[in-house]
Design an enzyme around this catalytic site. Structure first.
Site, PDB file in Angstrom:
ATOM      1  N   ASP A   1       0.741  -1.200   0.041  1.00  0.00           N
ATOM      2  CA  ASP A   1      -0.089  -0.008   0.003  1.00  0.00           C
ATOM      3  C   ASP A   1       0.854   1.163   0.042  1.00  0.00           C
ATOM      4  O   ASP A   1       0.322   2.377   0.512  1.00  0.00           O
ATOM      5  CB  ASP A   1      -1.020  -0.022   1.208  1.00  0.00           C
ATOM      6  CG  ASP A   1      -1.825  -1.094   1.063  1.00  0.00           C
ATOM      7  OD1 ASP A   1      -2.083  -1.609   0.234  1.00  0.00           O
ATOM      8  OD2 ASP A   1      -2.274  -1.662   2.292  1.00  0.00           O
TER       9      ASP A   1
ATOM     10  N   GLY B   1      -4.614  -4.357  -3.658  1.00  0.00           N
ATOM     11  CA  GLY B   1      -5.555  -3.180  -4.030  1.00  0.00           C
ATOM     12  C   GLY B   1      -4.880  -1.851  -4.382  1.00  0.00           C
ATOM     13  O   GLY B   1      -4.095  -1.337  -3.527  1.00  0.00           O
ATOM     14  N   HIS B   2      -4.680  -1.640  -5.815  1.00  0.00           N
ATOM     15  CA  HIS B   2      -4.017  -0.605  -6.269  1.00  0.00           C
ATOM     16  C   HIS B   2      -4.666   0.595  -6.684  1.00  0.00           C
ATOM     17  O   HIS B   2      -5.551   0.444  -7.527  1.00  0.00           O
ATOM     18  CB  HIS B   2      -3.001  -1.177  -7.572  1.00  0.00           C
ATOM     19  CG  HIS B   2      -1.865  -2.080  -6.909  1.00  0.00           C
ATOM     20  ND1 HIS B   2      -1.087  -2.794  -7.846  1.00  0.00           N
ATOM     21  CD2 HIS B   2      -1.678  -2.583  -5.827  1.00  0.00           C
ATOM     22  CE1 HIS B   2      -0.349  -3.339  -7.107  1.00  0.00           C
ATOM     23  NE2 HIS B   2      -0.664  -3.474  -5.796  1.00  0.00           N
TER      24      HIS B   2
ATOM     25  N   LYS C   1       2.017   2.217  -5.333  1.00  0.00           N
ATOM     26  CA  LYS C   1       2.215   1.550  -6.294  1.00  0.00           C
ATOM     27  C   LYS C   1       1.184   1.837  -7.418  1.00  0.00           C
ATOM     28  O   LYS C   1       1.785   2.429  -8.633  1.00  0.00           O
ATOM     29  CB  LYS C   1       2.368   0.198  -6.421  1.00  0.00           C
ATOM     30  CG  LYS C   1       3.415  -0.313  -5.510  1.00  0.00           C
ATOM     31  CD  LYS C   1       3.558  -1.717  -5.053  1.00  0.00           C
ATOM     32  CE  LYS C   1       2.322  -2.338  -4.477  1.00  0.00           C
ATOM     33  NZ  LYS C   1       2.099  -2.111  -2.978  1.00  0.00           N
TER      34      LYS C   1
ATOM     35  N   GLN D   1       1.994  -6.149  -3.050  1.00  0.00           N
ATOM     36  CA  GLN D   1       2.491  -6.050  -1.608  1.00  0.00           C
ATOM     37  C   GLN D   1       3.645  -5.349  -1.685  1.00  0.00           C
ATOM     38  O   GLN D   1       3.838  -4.369  -2.424  1.00  0.00           O
ATOM     39  CB  GLN D   1       2.501  -7.760  -1.492  1.00  0.00           C
ATOM     40  CG  GLN D   1       1.178  -8.339  -1.149  1.00  0.00           C
ATOM     41  CD  GLN D   1       0.616  -8.917  -2.672  1.00  0.00           C
ATOM     42  OE1 GLN D   1       1.447  -9.558  -3.359  1.00  0.00           O
ATOM     43  NE2 GLN D   1      -0.433  -8.574  -2.865  1.00  0.00           N
TER      44      GLN D   1
HETATM   45  P1  GDP Z   1      -0.659   0.469  -3.662  1.00  0.00           P
HETATM   46  O1  GDP Z   1      -1.269  -0.816  -3.031  1.00  0.00           O
HETATM   47  O2  GDP Z   1       0.633   0.379  -3.467  1.00  0.00           O
HETATM   48  O3  GDP Z   1      -1.154   0.795  -4.968  1.00  0.00           O
HETATM   49  O4  GDP Z   1      -1.326   1.563  -2.539  1.00  0.00           O
HETATM   50  P2  GDP Z   1      -2.707   1.687  -2.145  1.00  0.00           P
HETATM   51  O5  GDP Z   1      -3.725   2.098  -3.484  1.00  0.00           O
HETATM   52  O6  GDP Z   1      -3.618   0.476  -1.566  1.00  0.00           O
HETATM   53  O7  GDP Z   1      -2.652   2.670  -0.820  1.00  0.00           O
HETATM   54  C1  GDP Z   1      -2.311   3.809  -1.287  1.00  0.00           C
HETATM   55  C2  GDP Z   1      -3.325   4.911  -0.979  1.00  0.00           C
HETATM   56  O8  GDP Z   1      -2.750   6.365  -0.827  1.00  0.00           O
HETATM   57  C3  GDP Z   1      -4.439   5.098  -1.739  1.00  0.00           C
HETATM   58  O9  GDP Z   1      -5.550   5.180  -1.596  1.00  0.00           O
HETATM   59  C4  GDP Z   1      -4.057   6.298  -2.934  1.00  0.00           C
HETATM   60  O10 GDP Z   1      -5.087   7.056  -3.312  1.00  0.00           O
HETATM   61  C5  GDP Z   1      -3.360   7.228  -1.585  1.00  0.00           C
HETATM   62  N1  GDP Z   1      -2.228   7.839  -2.218  1.00  0.00           N
HETATM   63  C6  GDP Z   1      -1.188   7.621  -3.016  1.00  0.00           C
HETATM   64  N2  GDP Z   1      -0.201   8.535  -3.012  1.00  0.00           N
HETATM   65  C7  GDP Z   1      -0.654   9.475  -1.993  1.00  0.00           C
HETATM   66  C8  GDP Z   1      -0.106  10.845  -1.698  1.00  0.00           C
HETATM   67  O11 GDP Z   1       0.936  11.211  -2.037  1.00  0.00           O
HETATM   68  N3  GDP Z   1      -0.610  11.424  -0.619  1.00  0.00           N
HETATM   69  C9  GDP Z   1      -2.032  10.973  -0.127  1.00  0.00           C
HETATM   70  N4  GDP Z   1      -2.535  11.688   0.692  1.00  0.00           N
HETATM   71  N5  GDP Z   1      -2.551   9.846  -0.553  1.00  0.00           N
HETATM   72  C10 GDP Z   1      -1.826   9.194  -1.504  1.00  0.00           C
HETATM   73  P1  IMO Z   2      -0.821  -4.191  -2.393  1.00  0.00           P
HETATM   74  O1  IMO Z   2      -0.308  -4.639  -3.479  1.00  0.00           O
HETATM   75  C1  IMO Z   2      -0.984  -4.485   2.045  1.00  0.00           C
HETATM   76  C2  IMO Z   2      -0.812  -8.507   3.636  1.00  0.00           C
HETATM   77  C3  IMO Z   2      -2.269  -8.990   4.409  1.00  0.00           C
HETATM   78  C4  IMO Z   2      -1.707  -9.917   5.362  1.00  0.00           C
HETATM   79  C5  IMO Z   2      -0.424 -10.610   4.481  1.00  0.00           C
HETATM   80  C6  IMO Z   2      -0.984 -12.087   3.931  1.00  0.00           C
HETATM   81  O2  IMO Z   2      -2.162  -3.342  -2.353  1.00  0.00           O
HETATM   82  O3  IMO Z   2       0.055  -3.396  -1.702  1.00  0.00           O
HETATM   83  P2  IMO Z   2      -2.566 -12.766   1.952  1.00  0.00           P
HETATM   84  O4  IMO Z   2      -4.009 -12.418   1.464  1.00  0.00           O
HETATM   85  O5  IMO Z   2      -1.498 -12.214   1.076  1.00  0.00           O
HETATM   86  O6  IMO Z   2      -2.452 -14.311   2.411  1.00  0.00           O
HETATM   87  O7  IMO Z   2      -2.130 -11.869   3.389  1.00  0.00           O
HETATM   88  O8  IMO Z   2      -0.142  -9.685   3.685  1.00  0.00           O
HETATM   89  N1  IMO Z   2      -1.170  -8.113   2.312  1.00  0.00           N
HETATM   90  C7  IMO Z   2      -1.242  -6.966   2.139  1.00  0.00           C
HETATM   91  N2  IMO Z   2      -1.139  -5.695   2.607  1.00  0.00           N
HETATM   92  N3  IMO Z   2      -1.146  -4.383   0.592  1.00  0.00           N
HETATM   93  C8  IMO Z   2      -1.017  -5.510   0.003  1.00  0.00           C
HETATM   94  O9  IMO Z   2      -1.358  -5.787  -1.420  1.00  0.00           O
HETATM   95  C9  IMO Z   2      -1.462  -6.781   0.574  1.00  0.00           C
HETATM   96  N4  IMO Z   2      -1.371  -8.078   0.275  1.00  0.00           N
HETATM   97  C10 IMO Z   2      -1.323  -8.887   1.025  1.00  0.00           C
HETATM   98  O10 IMO Z   2      -3.116  -7.938   4.885  1.00  0.00           O
HETATM   99  O11 IMO Z   2      -1.130  -9.560   6.277  1.00  0.00           O
HETATM  100 MG    MG Z   3      -2.875  -1.628  -1.852  1.00  0.00          MG
END
Ligand code: GDP
Ligand code: IMO
Ligand code: MG
Length: 423
Positions: free
Chosen positions: A13, A40-41, A16, A224
């Site tokens: 998270d 979840g991207h 990415k 991840q």
């Molecule tokens: P990913 O899994 O690495 O793609 O990241 P996620 O989408 O799960 O989580 C990142 C969260 O932070 C999302 O809700 C994005 O919209 C948000 N986000 C990304 N970059 C920034 C930033 O620079 N500032 C803020 N406030 N939110 C951001």
């Molecule tokens: P993105 O790509 C954050 C965490 C789960 C749990 C562990 C194992 O959005 O960054 P799993 O379902 O893979 O067996 O879970 O890994 N986890 C993540 N945490 N971002 C993710 O993906 C994750 N994918 C798995 O919360 O701790």
């Molecule tokens: Mg994510």
């Protein structure tokens, strides 16, 4: 033409999805290489927020082809929902989204097994996203899995039945309360497989080889983060794939000597969702502020993310394991208003001060040692140029660059595509 990688350096998270979307303008191909719908991207533009789980984050750009690589595990049911969400954007999915025949399928019983395994662990549970990731990779390495390409074969449903029957016996073995109606789940599954089969399947390693030969540029999108890597993460509280750079080689069939840049993404602080050690975790007002301002809720499960200060010991480890060549710092805007910022630069471990990640980073073994830096008050979210960034943020960035020995080339100041500063 070389391949660049983009990877999360923490516990996922990091942002990415946003950065892949921003960088896609520079690439011909975006390819996911591991993980599945546990990811979840999120990406945002034109006031709309999109969350992708299996589909690469380049899908909204006309210039790029998106590939789901062999290292990915696909749940056809979730995949179908993702496609449904994209329908209104008029994307030519048949030519823009290509699926590796060697990617493994997540069956409904994999999800049930995930739930049963977690329930049986009780307090020691991993905190899995319950998407069936672990059981699917177990079947892959156990040489029992069903691959996308198998669905083109006449006898694949027999193979499916045998595996699902075995899974049911395993679920019973766990002897925990997991309620399900398999007939209903299977109906939904086979409907979704039909949709999957309407897409273009490819031998992605061959496709990518030819693409490189003809001068196409490729960005591999990780899921991840490094601390969730099956080998190098905080085992057993990890996911079931190699999230680090080497995973791109096995998950796409790209040879190591073709990889050029490795973009490492990290948040200006740290978050983690699920169980497992987290040395710099905060349980106070500061942690609560990060969670609230940063809106730290999981994009896949909606769970609250645990928050804490930046951990440079862990970050340095991730930079090393991945061979990061450029860093990207996300969510700097969330730290605006903190009077003092803490950064963990070492651990106290068995009475000694250490600067590497030891085998065991459980709370009782590791105590973070912090450096303090002055914070800034300015709202960063409207800034577009590096020159606008407050002095104390620049000091923070330079402090990290010196410790990590890699330049921070992008500073993200908000979730939108446009809130991205290049240095
Ligand atoms: P990913 O899994 O690495 O793609 O990241 P996620 O989408 O799960 O989580 C990142 C969260 O932070 C999302 O809700 C994005 O919209 C948000 N986000 C990304 N970059 C920034 C930033 O620079 N500032 C803020 N406030 N939110 C951001
Ligand atoms: P993105 O790509 C954050 C965490 C789960 C749990 C562990 C194992 O959005 O960054 P799993 O379902 O893979 O067996 O879970 O890994 N986890 C993540 N945490 N971002 C993710 O993906 C994750 N994918 C798995 O919360 O701790
Ligand atoms: Mg994510």
């Amino acid at each position: 033409m070389a391949v660049d990688l983009l990877l999360g350096l923490q516990w996922g998270d990091e942002g990415k999805g946003k950065i892949v979307d921003v960088l896609t303008a520079n690439y011909d191909i975006i390819a996911r290489f591991q993980g599945g719908p546990n990811a979840g991207h999120t990406l945002e533009f034109d006031g709309i927020k999109h969350v992708l789980h299996t589909i690469p984050s380049g899908i909204f750009h006309d210039n790029a082809v998106n590939i789901v690589g062999n290292g990915v595990v696909i749940d056809p049911v979730i995949f179908k929902k993702e496609l449904d969400n994209l329908e209104k954007f008029n994307i030519d999915i048949k030519s823009k989204l290509l699926i590796s025949r060697k990617a493994h399928l997540i069956l409904p019983t994999h999800r049930l097994l995930d739930a049963a395994s977690e329930a049986a662990k009780g307090k020691a549970k991993i905190g899995s996203t319950l998407k069936g990731i672990g059981p699917t990779y177990m079947d892959k390495t156990g040489r029992n899995g069903i691959r996308v390409g198998d669905t083109e074969l006449a006898n694949w449903k027999e193979k499916y039945r045998a595996l699902a029957n075995k899974h049911e016996a395993m679920i019973n073995f766990y002897n925990v309360d997991v309620q399900y109606d398999l007939a209903e789940l299977e109906e939904e599954f086979f409907e979704a497989v039909k949709v999957l089969k309407s897409l273009t399947f490819i031998d992605s390693e061959e496709y990518l080889h030819q693409a490189q030969k003809s001068g196409k540029s490729i960005l591999a999108e990780g899921a991840q983060g490094s601390l969730l890597d099956i080998d190098f993460g905080t085992y057993p509280f990890v996911t079931s794939s190699n999230t680090t750079a080497a995973g791109a080689c096995t998950g796409l069939g790209v040879p190591p000597n073709k990889i050029k840049d490795v973009f490492g993404i990290f948040k200006a602080y740290t978050t983690r969702v699920g169980s497992g050690p987290f040395p710099t975790e905060l349980f106070d007002k500061d942690g609560e502020t990060m969670g609230r301002v940063g809106n730290e809720f999981g994009a896949t499960t909606g769970r609250k993310r645990r928050c804490g200060w930046l951990d440079l010991v862990a970050l340095k480890y991730a930079v090393q394991v991945n061979g990061v060549t450029q860093l990207m710092m996300m969510k700097g805007d969330v730290l605006s208003g903190f009077k003092t910022l803490k950064v963990c630069t070492a651990y106290e471990y068995k009475g000694e001060t250490i600067q590497h990640l030891p085998f065991n980073i459980e709370e009782e073994n590791v105590k973070p040692i912090y450096s303090e830096l002055p914070g800034w008050d300015e709202d960063l979210t409207g800034m577009t140029e590096a020159e606008q960034l407050p002095q104390n943020l620049i000091k923070y960035i330079e402090f990290l660059e010196e410790a990590l020995e890699v330049p921070i080339k992008i500073v993200s100041v908000g979730p939108d595509r446009t809130q991205t500063i290049h240095r």
